[in-house]
Design a protein around this motif. Structure first.
Motif, PDB file in Angstrom:
ATOM      1  N   GLY A 179       0.831  -1.204   0.000  1.00  0.00           N
ATOM      2  CA  GLY A 179       0.000   0.000   0.000  1.00  0.00           C
ATOM      3  C   GLY A 179       0.862   1.250   0.000  1.00  0.00           C
ATOM      4  N   ALA A 180       1.895   1.259   0.856  1.00  0.00           N
ATOM      5  CA  ALA A 180       2.794   2.408   0.919  1.00  0.00           C
ATOM      6  C   ALA A 180       3.619   2.534  -0.360  1.00  0.00           C
ATOM      7  CB  ALA A 180       3.712   2.278   2.129  1.00  0.00           C
ATOM      8  N   PHE A 181       4.027   1.400  -0.935  1.00  0.00           N
ATOM      9  CA  PHE A 181       4.828   1.456  -2.161  1.00  0.00           C
ATOM     10  C   PHE A 181       3.985   1.933  -3.339  1.00  0.00           C
ATOM     11  CE2 PHE A 181       9.200  -0.404  -2.250  1.00  0.00           C
ATOM     12  CZ  PHE A 181       9.652   0.364  -3.300  1.00  0.00           C
ATOM     13  N   TRP A 182       2.707   1.574  -3.331  1.00  0.00           N
ATOM     14  CA  TRP A 182       1.833   2.051  -4.406  1.00  0.00           C
ATOM     15  C   TRP A 182       1.732   3.574  -4.353  1.00  0.00           C
ATOM     16  CZ3 TRP A 182      -2.929   4.627  -4.541  1.00  0.00           C
ATOM     17  CH2 TRP A 182      -3.540   4.676  -5.809  1.00  0.00           C
ATOM     18  N   LEU A 183       1.574   4.121  -3.154  1.00  0.00           N
ATOM     19  CA  LEU A 183       1.537   5.580  -3.007  1.00  0.00           C
ATOM     20  C   LEU A 183       2.845   6.198  -3.483  1.00  0.00           C
ATOM     21  CD1 LEU A 183      -0.131   5.835   0.523  1.00  0.00           C
ATOM     22  CD2 LEU A 183      -1.195   6.367  -1.684  1.00  0.00           C
ATOM     23  N   TRP A 184       3.955   5.602  -3.070  1.00  0.00           N
ATOM     24  CA  TRP A 184       5.277   6.111  -3.463  1.00  0.00           C
ATOM     25  C   TRP A 184       5.420   6.109  -4.983  1.00  0.00           C
ATOM     26  CZ3 TRP A 184       9.474   4.439  -6.213  1.00  0.00           C
ATOM     27  CH2 TRP A 184      10.677   5.120  -6.017  1.00  0.00           C
ATOM     28  N   SER A 185       5.036   5.011  -5.613  1.00  0.00           N
ATOM     29  CA  SER A 185       5.196   4.898  -7.076  1.00  0.00           C
ATOM     30  C   SER A 185       4.292   5.878  -7.817  1.00  0.00           C
ATOM     31  CB  SER A 185       4.907   3.456  -7.525  1.00  0.00           C
ATOM     32  OG  SER A 185       3.532   3.129  -7.338  1.00  0.00           O
ATOM     33  N   ARG A 186       3.108   6.148  -7.274  1.00  0.00           N
ATOM     34  CA  ARG A 186       2.197   7.091  -7.921  1.00  0.00           C
ATOM     35  C   ARG A 186       2.760   8.506  -7.899  1.00  0.00           C
ATOM     36  NH1 ARG A 186      -2.396   6.090 -10.859  1.00  0.00           N
ATOM     37  NH2 ARG A 186      -3.472   7.810  -9.810  1.00  0.00           N
TER      38      ARG A 186
END
Length: 324
Positions: free
Chosen positions: A68-75
């Motif tokens: 979840g945190a990595f998805w935010l980071w990648s976005r």
């Protein structure tokens, strides 16, 4: 401290986006609120400590927090390409599966049950609980390193470096008054010291300080694979995938000038503290971030080990003194 502040500022200039950090803070706040509201780890996942499904529940918790945190980071950093990179999935899934099995498995409990004197069982159980990471975390990472990953800049930060030693010592000293204050709080004293007098020294016919020493050494060891996985494997190791220039340490020795994997790491790192007092979970976010940036800066986890083990033993000592 100037060196530390300089490294943090350098990394923040590359990685910080107000929206990203705000939404990530909201994400981790949601996870923390759910855990402490319903007792997710202590009363649900740990309700059946010997269940074979326990590692699966931990995997679901950690994967939700981390991805979840990595998805935010990648976005926010426009890095949707990492989700199509098989190396990213391989690297992160190895970390998630290995760690989830390590904290959820009860194999060491089965070994502890073999002791004949039941006064020894709680002691052996806790010691093996700290040492089993040699086989469940360290060994899999070594095999992955030599058989699959094969990086050219060392084993995930285990190379000793002198850079930052004064910073690490200063950070440890700054923790002394904080730990002293924490030792006056009831919830702290409920969790610490983690050593409990079970009569093991009577069963072994040795002075109690020997059983305490043996336990504390095993307890200190348990932070080695934790630091290796979170700061070494997930920060130093994964930074090479996010930033190919880091494959050659000579071209970009620190990786502080490009966005890195520190933010997603600390969200998962906070979730492994869900069974601890709330203050410890919150402080793990700050401490994990600082240690992650320092790991990128030094390309070593030795300073983090120094702080992590030092704080752990200071907390043990403070609790021992407070309970006397």
């Amino acid at each position: 401290m100037r060196e530390l502040l300089h490294d943090i500022r350098t990394y923040l200039r590359a990685d910080f986006k107000p929206g990203l950090y705000a939404i990530t803070a909201a994400w981790v706040a949601l996870l923390i609120s759910i855990n402490y509201a319903i007792g997710l780890e202590n009363t649900i996942i740990d309700a059946q400590p010997f269940s074979p499904w326990r590692p699966v529940w931990y995997l679901a918790l950690y994967a939700t927090a981390y991805y979840g945190a990595f998805w935010l980071w990648s976005r926010f950093h426009h890095r949707s390409d990492i989700w199509r990179d098989r190396r990213f999935w391989r690297h992160t899934l190895v970390a998630l599966v290995v760690y989830s099995y390590a904290v959820g498995s009860s194999v060491y409990a089965d070994l502890a049950r073999r002791v004949e004197d039941m006064r020894l069982y709680p002691y052996v159980y806790r010691v093996l609980g700290n040492l089993h990471s040699i086989l469940t975390i360290l060994l899999p990472l070594v095999l992955y390193y030599y058989l699959i990953d094969k990086p050219q800049n060392g084993f995930y930060g285990l190379q000793p470096k002198r850079k930052g030693l004064l910073v690490y010592l200063t950070l440890l000293l700054l923790m002394v008054p904080i730990i002293a204050l924490a030792a006056t709080q009831p919830d702290f004293l409920q969790a610490y010291p983690t050593y409990r007098n079970t009569g093991a020294h009577l069963a072994l016919n040795v002075p109690e300080w020997l059983t305490i020493l043996g336990y504390e050494l095993a307890y200190g060891w348990d932070f080695v694979p934790t630091e290796l996985l979170f700061r070494g494997f997930l920060v130093i190791g994964l930074s090479r995938l996010l930033n190919p220039a880091l494959t050659n340490a000579a071209t970009q020795p620190t990786g502080l000038t490009t966005p890195g994997p520190v933010l997603p790491m600390i969200v998962w790192y906070a979730s492994i503290h869900f069974g601890r007092p709330l203050g410890e979970t919150l402080s793990s976010l700050v401490g994990g971030y600082i240690l992650g940036v320092l790991a990128l800066s030094t390309r070593s986890i030795w300073g983090g080990l120094f702080i992590h083990i030092g704080i752990a033993w200071l907390m043990e000592a403070a609790a021992f003194l407070a309970s006397r």
